[in-house]
Design an enzyme around this catalytic site. Sequence first.
Site, PDB file in Angstrom:
ATOM      1  N   LYS A 111       0.834  -1.199   0.000  1.00 39.10           N
ATOM      2  CA  LYS A 111       0.000   0.000   0.000  1.00 39.10           C
ATOM      3  C   LYS A 111       0.870   1.251   0.000  1.00 39.10           C
ATOM      4  O   LYS A 111       0.638   2.194  -0.773  1.00 39.10           O
ATOM      5  CB  LYS A 111      -0.935  -0.015   1.203  1.00 39.10           C
ATOM      6  CG  LYS A 111      -1.846   1.214   1.303  1.00 39.10           C
ATOM      7  CD  LYS A 111      -1.356   2.175   2.362  1.00 39.10           C
ATOM      8  CE  LYS A 111      -2.289   3.350   2.533  1.00 39.10           C
ATOM      9  NZ  LYS A 111      -1.841   4.289   3.592  1.00 39.10           N
ATOM     10  N   ASP A 129      -6.298   2.125   0.899  1.00 38.74           N
ATOM     11  CA  ASP A 129      -6.374   2.413   2.325  1.00 38.74           C
ATOM     12  C   ASP A 129      -7.803   2.155   2.802  1.00 38.74           C
ATOM     13  O   ASP A 129      -8.619   1.570   2.078  1.00 38.74           O
ATOM     14  CB  ASP A 129      -5.940   3.848   2.620  1.00 38.74           C
ATOM     15  CG  ASP A 129      -6.922   4.887   2.111  1.00 38.74           C
ATOM     16  OD1 ASP A 129      -7.863   4.524   1.369  1.00 38.74           O
ATOM     17  OD2 ASP A 129      -6.766   6.068   2.458  1.00 38.74           O
TER      18      ASP A 129
END
Length: 203
Positions: A111, A129
């Site tokens: 991420k 997220d």
Amino acid sequence: MDIRSELYSVNEFTFAVAVILSAQATDKKVNQVTPGLFRIAATPAQMIKLGEDGLKKHICVISFFNNKAKSIIGLATQLMAEQGANDPNYCFPIKYHNRDELMKLPGIGQKTANVVMNVLWGAPNIGVDTHVFRLAHRFGWVSNDTNTPERVEKQLLKKIPKKYHAIVNHVMVLHGRYTCKALRPRCAECPVANLCCAKDKNI
């Protein structure tokens, strides 16, 4: 269209640090501590000089600050071997413009790597997220059993036209943060409410 991350940074290294700090923390909280931190530690060399204990004093209001401090010092230490480690305009060496290589650095998971590459170099990656994960399911863009950020990203890359890949993360984060909120979505103020088919739509 001016769409960008709300995280404060002064160079590529500090942006990566800010993204690491933002894990399970709000951008607002991160932005409260980073201006003071980056005034004294804006390069890998300066961050190492500050040290792990010194860093903790700056970020102690951030969740999981002990682990994050360890990761950030590890990142700075590894980057010290690269050219320009004390340059106030520090840029990652070109080899790290590859996600697999970037993820070899301490503190850089998928991420974080996606966000760094997308924001700094315009890579068509989608950093999944909390907001992106939630909205992707709320809008029905991913299947119900898509239960990991990696799977969400894979389905979104197929669902969303390629020309939007560079901005979709920012659009979804900002939309989820200010309009399509988790508990009380502001549907009456949403500019795309007429296109939305979310089951919990409140208008």
